[in-house]
Design an enzyme around this catalytic site. Sequence first.
Site, PDB file in Angstrom:
ATOM      1  N   ASP A  82      -2.330   5.418   1.836  1.00 48.73           N
ATOM      2  CA  ASP A  82      -2.438   3.962   1.696  1.00 48.73           C
ATOM      3  C   ASP A  82      -1.662   3.530   0.447  1.00 48.73           C
ATOM      4  O   ASP A  82      -1.885   4.069  -0.636  1.00 48.73           O
ATOM      5  CB  ASP A  82      -3.930   3.604   1.562  1.00 48.73           C
ATOM      6  CG  ASP A  82      -4.164   2.113   1.529  1.00 48.73           C
ATOM      7  OD1 ASP A  82      -3.407   1.380   2.194  1.00 48.73           O
ATOM      8  OD2 ASP A  82      -5.126   1.686   0.858  1.00 48.73           O
ATOM      9  N   HIS A  83      -0.751   2.574   0.613  1.00 50.82           N
ATOM     10  CA  HIS A  83       0.030   2.037  -0.516  1.00 50.82           C
ATOM     11  C   HIS A  83       0.739   3.087  -1.364  1.00 50.82           C
ATOM     12  O   HIS A  83       0.499   3.164  -2.573  1.00 50.82           O
ATOM     13  CB  HIS A  83      -0.846   1.191  -1.454  1.00 50.82           C
ATOM     14  CG  HIS A  83      -1.310  -0.074  -0.852  1.00 50.82           C
ATOM     15  ND1 HIS A  83      -0.513  -1.183  -0.703  1.00 50.82           N
ATOM     16  CD2 HIS A  83      -2.499  -0.410  -0.293  1.00 50.82           C
ATOM     17  CE1 HIS A  83      -1.187  -2.142  -0.118  1.00 50.82           C
ATOM     18  NE2 HIS A  83      -2.403  -1.695   0.173  1.00 50.82           N
ATOM     19  N   ASN A 231      -7.910  -2.369   7.260  1.00 46.53           N
ATOM     20  CA  ASN A 231      -8.254  -1.548   6.092  1.00 46.53           C
ATOM     21  C   ASN A 231      -9.492  -2.077   5.368  1.00 46.53           C
ATOM     22  O   ASN A 231      -9.577  -3.275   5.084  1.00 46.53           O
ATOM     23  CB  ASN A 231      -7.105  -1.587   5.083  1.00 46.53           C
ATOM     24  CG  ASN A 231      -5.840  -0.921   5.596  1.00 46.53           C
ATOM     25  OD1 ASN A 231      -5.765  -0.505   6.746  1.00 46.53           O
ATOM     26  ND2 ASN A 231      -4.856  -0.820   4.742  1.00 46.53           N
ATOM     27  N   THR A 234     -12.881  -1.985  -0.636  1.00 49.63           N
ATOM     28  CA  THR A 234     -13.816  -2.523  -1.644  1.00 49.63           C
ATOM     29  C   THR A 234     -15.271  -2.412  -1.184  1.00 49.63           C
ATOM     30  O   THR A 234     -16.147  -2.011  -1.961  1.00 49.63           O
ATOM     31  CB  THR A 234     -13.460  -3.994  -1.947  1.00 49.63           C
ATOM     32  OG1 THR A 234     -12.073  -4.035  -2.324  1.00 49.63           O
ATOM     33  CG2 THR A 234     -14.300  -4.554  -3.076  1.00 49.63           C
TER      34      THR A 234
HETATM   35 ZN   LIG Z   1      -3.926  -2.666   1.020  1.00 53.67          ZN
END
Ligand SMILES: [Zn+2]
Length: 309
Positions: A82-83, A231, A234
């Site tokens: 991710d990222h 996604n 958090t």
């Molecule tokens: Zn993201």
Amino acid sequence: MPLVDSKAMLIYAQEHEFAVGAFNANNMEIAQAIVEAAEEEKAPVIVQISQGAIEYAGENCLFAIVKSLADKANVPVVCHLDHGVDFHTVIRALRAGFTSLMFDGSSLPFEENVRVTKSLVEIAHAAAVPLEAEIGKVPDAAKGQLSPEEVQKYLTTPEEAMEFYERTGVDSLAVSVGSAHRMKVQSARLDIERITRIRERIKVPLVLHGASGVLDESISAAIRAGIAKINFATELNKAFTAGIKQKLSDDPGLVDVRKYGSFGRENVKKVVKEKIRLLDSANKAEEVLKFIQNKKLIEDKNDKSKIVE
Ligand SMILES: [Zn+2]
């Protein structure tokens, strides 16, 4: 079963109007909670590891955890980066064995984003691994609530999305349609019309980031409009921490990490199960697996006929 890649899984989800949950794992307990929840809901699942998680624990360590959980699971599991924010991180994840990658060049100028994404697509495809990229920018709400004008500034336009897709050949595309990263309150509404207009121009599955802050009904509408991967990070962090805090306040003398860690894990599992049902991916594991296997058979057959020629 062995890890699978995300390409066929997301194509199938988009065609059948559900989305696959992509859940961020920052440690072993969260990864366990994600895979256990997927098994109980009989859902395909993406466990994703961010650049920040790699800095915290290392890509090989987190990959080994996800791989060993997938090997024992009876649902298809993807290990996704991710990222990845630079070329080297993406290559390191590919080398570690990740079965799905993301390069996030959304903070780069458009031409630079195209250039780096395209070169990573070529490398990833040579290794038969799909690559997600981002156009427009999903903003970050970590420093406080974003104004509607700020969110507006970063939204993906259908025209830039089409040009980016055609010039890079990415397998899936993260778009900015009204969500923001690290929102602690679930209050955002998505621009569904924008998703529809992007979807009309682009064949590959679309990805929604920052979904923890999006209202449930807006998520369902986004899926119907063409979002196939969603996604969540958090909310999982919040659930893990809340479980541990609760246990330690009930029993302040507790020092055994396994005893309070398992409370964090159970809390994450509950959230992941709710999200899987919200995305309508519960009970889809078997059909997704069949689709992946059929697609692979066709590709292998094509490869063989190419060799004969
Ligand atoms: Zn993201």
